[in-house]
Scaffold this active site. Structure first.
Site, PDB file in Angstrom:
ATOM      1  N   LYS A   1       0.934  -1.132   0.145  1.00  0.00           N
ATOM      2  CA  LYS A   1       0.131  -0.092   0.165  1.00  0.00           C
ATOM      3  C   LYS A   1       0.682   1.250   0.154  1.00  0.00           C
ATOM      4  CE  LYS A   1      -1.948  -1.133   4.055  1.00  0.00           C
ATOM      5  NZ  LYS A   1      -1.205  -2.434   4.165  1.00  0.00           N
TER       6      LYS A   1
ATOM      7  N   ARG B   1      -9.297   0.635   9.442  1.00  0.00           N
ATOM      8  CA  ARG B   1      -8.651  -0.607   9.816  1.00  0.00           C
ATOM      9  C   ARG B   1      -9.458  -1.544  10.795  1.00  0.00           C
ATOM     10  NH1 ARG B   1      -2.665   0.258   9.243  1.00  0.00           N
ATOM     11  NH2 ARG B   1      -1.610  -1.624   9.494  1.00  0.00           N
TER      12      ARG B   1
ATOM     13  N   ARG C   1      11.364  -5.787   4.214  1.00  0.00           N
ATOM     14  CA  ARG C   1      11.157  -4.452   4.168  1.00  0.00           C
ATOM     15  C   ARG C   1      12.315  -3.658   4.878  1.00  0.00           C
ATOM     16  NH1 ARG C   1       5.277  -2.294   5.259  1.00  0.00           N
ATOM     17  NH2 ARG C   1       5.098  -3.314   7.122  1.00  0.00           N
TER      18      ARG C   1
ATOM     19  N   ARG D   1      11.894  -2.208  10.905  1.00  0.00           N
ATOM     20  CA  ARG D   1      10.714  -1.823  11.876  1.00  0.00           C
ATOM     21  C   ARG D   1      10.628  -2.958  12.923  1.00  0.00           C
ATOM     22  NH1 ARG D   1       5.461  -0.063   8.463  1.00  0.00           N
ATOM     23  NH2 ARG D   1       4.669  -1.392   9.957  1.00  0.00           N
TER      24      ARG D   1
ATOM     25  N   ARG E   1      -0.045  -9.507  13.807  1.00  0.00           N
ATOM     26  CA  ARG E   1      -0.739  -8.625  12.917  1.00  0.00           C
ATOM     27  C   ARG E   1      -1.406  -9.257  11.704  1.00  0.00           C
ATOM     28  NH1 ARG E   1       4.533  -5.502  10.883  1.00  0.00           N
ATOM     29  NH2 ARG E   1       3.165  -4.221   9.573  1.00  0.00           N
TER      30      ARG E   1
HETATM   31  P1  ADP Z   1       1.794  -1.703   7.435  1.00  0.00           P
HETATM   32  O1  ADP Z   1       2.202  -0.657   6.417  1.00  0.00           O
HETATM   33  O2  ADP Z   1       2.535  -2.714   7.828  1.00  0.00           O
HETATM   34  O3  ADP Z   1       0.316  -2.165   7.285  1.00  0.00           O
HETATM   35  P2  ADP Z   1       1.200   0.678   8.952  1.00  0.00           P
HETATM   36  O4  ADP Z   1       2.528   1.700   8.931  1.00  0.00           O
HETATM   37  O5  ADP Z   1       0.024   1.023   8.200  1.00  0.00           O
HETATM   38  O6  ADP Z   1       1.621  -0.740   8.808  1.00  0.00           O
HETATM   39  O7  ADP Z   1       0.657   0.707  10.675  1.00  0.00           O
HETATM   40  C1  ADP Z   1       1.656   0.065  11.489  1.00  0.00           C
HETATM   41  C2  ADP Z   1       1.039  -0.192  12.895  1.00  0.00           C
HETATM   42  O8  ADP Z   1       0.365   1.235  13.210  1.00  0.00           O
HETATM   43  C3  ADP Z   1      -0.238  -1.119  12.974  1.00  0.00           C
HETATM   44  O9  ADP Z   1       0.390  -2.366  13.148  1.00  0.00           O
HETATM   45  C4  ADP Z   1      -0.865  -0.587  13.896  1.00  0.00           C
HETATM   46  O10 ADP Z   1      -0.512  -0.826  15.136  1.00  0.00           O
HETATM   47  C5  ADP Z   1      -0.664   1.061  14.060  1.00  0.00           C
HETATM   48  N1  ADP Z   1      -1.912   1.656  13.032  1.00  0.00           N
HETATM   49  C6  ADP Z   1      -1.727   2.127  11.828  1.00  0.00           C
HETATM   50  N2  ADP Z   1      -3.021   2.611  11.397  1.00  0.00           N
HETATM   51  C7  ADP Z   1      -3.932   2.165  12.309  1.00  0.00           C
HETATM   52  C8  ADP Z   1      -5.316   2.221  12.288  1.00  0.00           C
HETATM   53  N3  ADP Z   1      -5.824   2.734  11.398  1.00  0.00           N
HETATM   54  N4  ADP Z   1      -5.870   1.967  13.537  1.00  0.00           N
HETATM   55  C9  ADP Z   1      -5.289   1.538  14.470  1.00  0.00           C
HETATM   56  N5  ADP Z   1      -4.029   1.263  14.472  1.00  0.00           N
HETATM   57  C10 ADP Z   1      -3.179   1.539  13.340  1.00  0.00           C
HETATM   58  P1  ADP Z   2       2.215  -1.745   3.253  1.00  0.00           P
HETATM   59  O1  ADP Z   2       2.389  -0.241   3.087  1.00  0.00           O
HETATM   60  O2  ADP Z   2       1.190  -2.333   2.719  1.00  0.00           O
HETATM   61  O3  ADP Z   2       2.721  -2.365   4.663  1.00  0.00           O
HETATM   62  P2  ADP Z   2       4.739  -1.653   1.661  1.00  0.00           P
HETATM   63  O4  ADP Z   2       4.341  -0.616   0.426  1.00  0.00           O
HETATM   64  O5  ADP Z   2       5.441  -1.056   2.966  1.00  0.00           O
HETATM   65  O6  ADP Z   2       3.486  -2.152   2.407  1.00  0.00           O
HETATM   66  O7  ADP Z   2       5.636  -3.014   1.092  1.00  0.00           O
HETATM   67  C1  ADP Z   2       6.130  -4.014   1.958  1.00  0.00           C
HETATM   68  C2  ADP Z   2       7.303  -4.287   1.410  1.00  0.00           C
HETATM   69  O8  ADP Z   2       7.114  -5.132  -0.044  1.00  0.00           O
HETATM   70  C3  ADP Z   2       8.267  -3.272   1.244  1.00  0.00           C
HETATM   71  O9  ADP Z   2       9.803  -3.860   1.475  1.00  0.00           O
HETATM   72  C4  ADP Z   2       8.216  -3.061  -0.248  1.00  0.00           C
HETATM   73  O10 ADP Z   2       9.489  -2.409  -0.940  1.00  0.00           O
HETATM   74  C5  ADP Z   2       7.770  -4.402  -0.941  1.00  0.00           C
HETATM   75  N1  ADP Z   2       6.913  -4.319  -1.924  1.00  0.00           N
HETATM   76  C6  ADP Z   2       5.823  -3.353  -2.135  1.00  0.00           C
HETATM   77  N2  ADP Z   2       5.024  -3.632  -3.432  1.00  0.00           N
HETATM   78  C7  ADP Z   2       5.604  -4.682  -4.043  1.00  0.00           C
HETATM   79  C8  ADP Z   2       5.327  -5.628  -5.028  1.00  0.00           C
HETATM   80  N3  ADP Z   2       4.447  -5.184  -5.852  1.00  0.00           N
HETATM   81  N4  ADP Z   2       5.922  -6.613  -5.142  1.00  0.00           N
HETATM   82  C9  ADP Z   2       7.161  -6.953  -4.553  1.00  0.00           C
HETATM   83  N5  ADP Z   2       7.713  -6.095  -3.297  1.00  0.00           N
HETATM   84  C10 ADP Z   2       6.948  -5.223  -3.201  1.00  0.00           C
END
Ligand code: ADP
Ligand code: ADP
Length: 216
Positions: free
Chosen positions: A13, A88, A127, A160, A171
């Site tokens: 995302k 979420r 990541r 992270r 998660r």
């Molecule tokens: P990811 O990219 O792996 O989905 P995020 O950066 O979006 O992770 O979120 C990291 C953490 O921040 C989540 O695991 C949660 O603990 C918290 N978080 C983010 N967005 C929300 C939300 N909308 N509601 C509750 N917790 C959130």
């Molecule tokens: P999210 O925001 O949903 O948690 P990220 O954008 O941080 O996901 O992506 C998670 C990991 O996967 C990162 O290390 C990113 O560089 C990699 N990644 C993202 N999109 C792709 C894809 N389409 N194919 C392979 N790797 C990806």
């Protein structure tokens, strides 16, 4: 454009968000990024949020919704926005609907990234993020030009705390229990676009831009 990107942690995302916000000139609103910034700035809310984040749990809805409400009141949100990681759970989705009504806004698109768990685990374990600007890399899929150094500002790349394997499983469980039902919530409203998130970064980007382009 008012867009929401949904999908499990590590689905891609944030990576796609970076491309879309440049394309549409809209702010990228990631609640995860906001919480990490609030923690870096040593705020009380940031410290509370970090405890939940490090355990792999959701930050409580009252805190999260308030942060979103506040962010939407910034002038730049008037030109549109892209949400990544919010709502979420169904409670947040309902609260968000009320916020949109109060601003007189409608969503244009909810995009759901489908990615199976095994791919998620590989993505999250590789990541790496810049400790200065938060730019996202992957050890294999999107490596920086110089190992462990951010291309943008030369900052160190780190993993992270919540991307450690044990927390990732929790998660994913929470995603399936609490976030996946939000897909049904938007499906009922008839406004969700499903995208195969297992494709390459470029393919995902092209597909989404094509679908959004056809909507205009
Ligand atoms: P990811 O990219 O792996 O989905 P995020 O950066 O979006 O992770 O979120 C990291 C953490 O921040 C989540 O695991 C949660 O603990 C918290 N978080 C983010 N967005 C929300 C939300 N909308 N509601 C509750 N917790 C959130
Ligand atoms: P999210 O925001 O949903 O948690 P990220 O954008 O941080 O996901 O992506 C998670 C990991 O996967 C990162 O290390 C990113 O560089 C990699 N990644 C993202 N999109 C792709 C894809 N389409 N194919 C392979 N790797 C990806």
């Amino acid at each position: 454009m008012r867009i929401i990107l949904m999908g499990p942690p590590g689905a891609g995302k944030g990576t796609e968000a970076e491309s879309l916000v440049k394309h549409y000139h809209i702010p990228h609103i990631s609640t995860g990024n906001i919480f990490r910034e609030l923690y870096k700035d040593k705020t009380t809310v940031g410290k509370i949020a970090k405890e939940f984040i490090d355990r792999g749990e959701l930050v409580p809805d009252d805190i999260t919704n308030e942060i979103v409400r506040h962010r939407l009141s910034h002038a730049d949100a008037k030109k549109g926005f892209l949400f990544d990681g919010y709502p979420r759970n169904v409670n947040q989705a309902k609260a968000f609907d009320e916020m949109l009504i109060s601003f007189g806004w409608k969503l244009d698109a909810v995009i759901n990234f489908s990615v199976p768990d095994e791919v998620i685990v590989k993505r999250i374990s590789g990541r790496r993020v810049c400790e200065v600007c938060g730019a996202v890399y992957h050890t294999e899929n999107k490596p920086p030009k110089v190992e462990n150094i951010c291309d943008v500002d030369g900052g160190m790349l780190i993993q992270r705390v919540d991307d450690m394997e044990k927390t990732v499983q929790r998660r994913l469980r929470i995603y399936n229990q609490q976030t996946a039902p939000v897909i049904g919530y938007y499906e009922e409203k008839g406004s969700i676009i499903h995208v195969d998130g297992t494709k390459s970064i470029q393919e995902v980007d092209q597909t989404i831009k094509k679908v959004l382009g056809e909507m205009n």
